[in-house]
Design a protein around this motif. Sequence first.
Motif, PDB file in Angstrom:
ATOM      1  N   THR A   1       0.921  -1.220  -0.056  1.00 40.95           N
ATOM      2  CA  THR A   1       0.099   0.109  -0.039  1.00 40.95           C
ATOM      3  C   THR A   1       0.777   1.236  -0.117  1.00 40.95           C
ATOM      4  O   THR A   1       2.120   1.097   0.511  1.00 40.95           O
ATOM      5  CB  THR A   1      -0.806   0.060   1.234  1.00 40.95           C
ATOM      6  OG1 THR A   1      -1.807   0.994   1.149  1.00 40.95           O
ATOM      7  CG2 THR A   1      -0.151   0.172   2.516  1.00 40.95           C
TER       8      THR A   1
ATOM      9  N   GLU B   1     -10.808   0.672  -5.259  1.00 45.00           N
ATOM     10  CA  GLU B   1     -10.663  -0.303  -4.116  1.00 45.00           C
ATOM     11  C   GLU B   1      -8.867  -0.650  -3.936  1.00 45.00           C
ATOM     12  O   GLU B   1      -8.531  -1.008  -2.738  1.00 45.00           O
ATOM     13  CB  GLU B   1     -11.578  -1.648  -4.074  1.00 45.00           C
ATOM     14  CG  GLU B   1     -11.062  -2.611  -5.350  1.00 45.00           C
ATOM     15  CD  GLU B   1     -11.694  -2.293  -6.554  1.00 45.00           C
ATOM     16  OE1 GLU B   1     -12.136  -3.272  -7.296  1.00 45.00           O
ATOM     17  OE2 GLU B   1     -12.109  -0.894  -6.735  1.00 45.00           O
ATOM     18  N   TYR B   2      -8.396  -0.442  -5.163  1.00 45.30           N
ATOM     19  CA  TYR B   2      -7.002  -0.996  -5.040  1.00 45.30           C
ATOM     20  C   TYR B   2      -5.880   0.310  -5.399  1.00 45.30           C
ATOM     21  O   TYR B   2      -4.808   0.452  -5.201  1.00 45.30           O
ATOM     22  CB  TYR B   2      -6.639  -1.852  -6.113  1.00 45.30           C
ATOM     23  CG  TYR B   2      -7.351  -3.071  -5.703  1.00 45.30           C
ATOM     24  CD1 TYR B   2      -7.140  -3.918  -4.608  1.00 45.30           C
ATOM     25  CD2 TYR B   2      -8.296  -3.721  -6.742  1.00 45.30           C
ATOM     26  CE1 TYR B   2      -7.916  -4.969  -4.234  1.00 45.30           C
ATOM     27  CE2 TYR B   2      -9.007  -5.011  -6.534  1.00 45.30           C
ATOM     28  CZ  TYR B   2      -8.821  -5.777  -5.179  1.00 45.30           C
ATOM     29  OH  TYR B   2      -9.448  -6.610  -4.954  1.00 45.30           O
TER      30      TYR B   2
ATOM     31  N   SER C   1      -4.465  -0.406  -1.269  1.00 43.86           N
ATOM     32  CA  SER C   1      -4.666  -1.591  -0.692  1.00 43.86           C
ATOM     33  C   SER C   1      -3.508  -2.467  -0.488  1.00 43.86           C
ATOM     34  O   SER C   1      -2.729  -2.825  -1.321  1.00 43.86           O
ATOM     35  CB  SER C   1      -6.047  -2.082  -1.194  1.00 43.86           C
ATOM     36  OG  SER C   1      -6.415  -3.306  -0.775  1.00 43.86           O
ATOM     37  N   ASN C   2      -3.333  -3.174   0.642  1.00 42.49           N
ATOM     38  CA  ASN C   2      -2.719  -4.315   0.777  1.00 42.49           C
ATOM     39  C   ASN C   2      -3.112  -5.800   0.475  1.00 42.49           C
ATOM     40  O   ASN C   2      -2.574  -6.707   0.524  1.00 42.49           O
ATOM     41  CB  ASN C   2      -1.902  -4.485   2.090  1.00 42.49           C
ATOM     42  CG  ASN C   2      -2.889  -4.844   3.069  1.00 42.49           C
ATOM     43  OD1 ASN C   2      -4.007  -5.008   2.651  1.00 42.49           O
ATOM     44  ND2 ASN C   2      -2.493  -4.628   4.259  1.00 42.49           N
ATOM     45  N   LYS C   3      -4.397  -5.749  -0.302  1.00 46.83           N
ATOM     46  CA  LYS C   3      -5.128  -6.975  -0.832  1.00 46.83           C
ATOM     47  C   LYS C   3      -5.141  -7.193  -2.363  1.00 46.83           C
ATOM     48  O   LYS C   3      -5.661  -8.198  -2.833  1.00 46.83           O
ATOM     49  CB  LYS C   3      -6.572  -6.742  -0.489  1.00 46.83           C
ATOM     50  CG  LYS C   3      -6.875  -6.623   1.092  1.00 46.83           C
ATOM     51  CD  LYS C   3      -8.484  -6.505   1.181  1.00 46.83           C
ATOM     52  CE  LYS C   3      -8.561  -6.319   2.938  1.00 46.83           C
ATOM     53  NZ  LYS C   3     -10.118  -6.237   3.004  1.00 46.83           N
TER      54      LYS C   3
END
Length: 344
Positions: A246, A277-278, A292-294
């Motif tokens: 992120t 979202e990213y 995001s770290n997802k």
Amino acid sequence: MTKILYPVYLLLILSCVESCSIPGSLYVLSPQTIPAGYHLTKVEAVGCDPDTLHLTVEDPSFTVQSNGVVVALSPVSVATSGRTFSVRAQDGSGPASEMEVHLVCGTKQKTNEKGQAILKRTKRRWSPPPINILENDVGPFPKDVERIASNSEVVNDVYYTIEGPGANQYPLNIFSLDKETGVLKVHQPLDREEFPKFILTINALDKINNQPKGLPLDLTVSVDDVNDNKPEFTGPLIFAVFEQTTNLVVGKVEAMDKDDPDTDHVKIKYTLKDGFEYFAINPDTGVITTVSNKLDRETKDTHMVTIEIRDLKGAPDGLFNTATATITLVDINDNPPTFSQTSG
């Protein structure tokens, strides 16, 4: 003998040093009502240090830019008798130099029985402000632009000729000049991106002997920009970034606009249309970052993100383009090894 001559030599050397100066006076033809932002004239400084040169104007209705251009800060009315203000120039080398600027209103003129304007004879040569024409003007043509003459009015014993790019040089026949009245005409719409400025030469010639009456006049015609070019993407929209990170820079979107660089027509705002979202994008610089770290390469290794670039700082009426950026995730060592089958 040496002691007597030394001061004389020193005086001669000092007298040859050029000091910062501007002309003592300048006569400028102006409209009766000067709009805010109007460029009146340019102050030519001689012998001045450009790093320390400071130009000031005493009339609060005007300002002078660092390049010497005098600009109206607010609408100004010019009486038929004219208007005068002073400009000062000073650098770090010596005393200030002062110039009187005399505005001469070109709309109220005495005429003869034929309705032709009459010139009061004078040896002064006026310096007209640039003429501004809006690009893409649809006409009808020919269109009268402005009365041009060697002084503030038109004489009856001379005729006028015009030379230069836009007249008798490429691009040809954009401008013409009525030889009797000195009225400049434009014959077609102009494209600022192709020809942002024209410098024309106006001559006044004696009707009897065809000899020049005074010095030729250089006239600048500037083409004012309209927002007629969409911003364009100029670089590849292919980026790569490590997964599961992120606040990491993905890359920078490159864009440009062909309109006037001194206007908001080229001030681009960058916007993401999806992928929020990213990812995020800086609206002023076009730098994309992760939010995001997802981001998981093993789940989805490539993300397609739509980007909009819009001029006028992103105003609703700004021109825009969109394109898709490809963001590939780079693997990190985030998965432990596993057995492919159980031991028997």
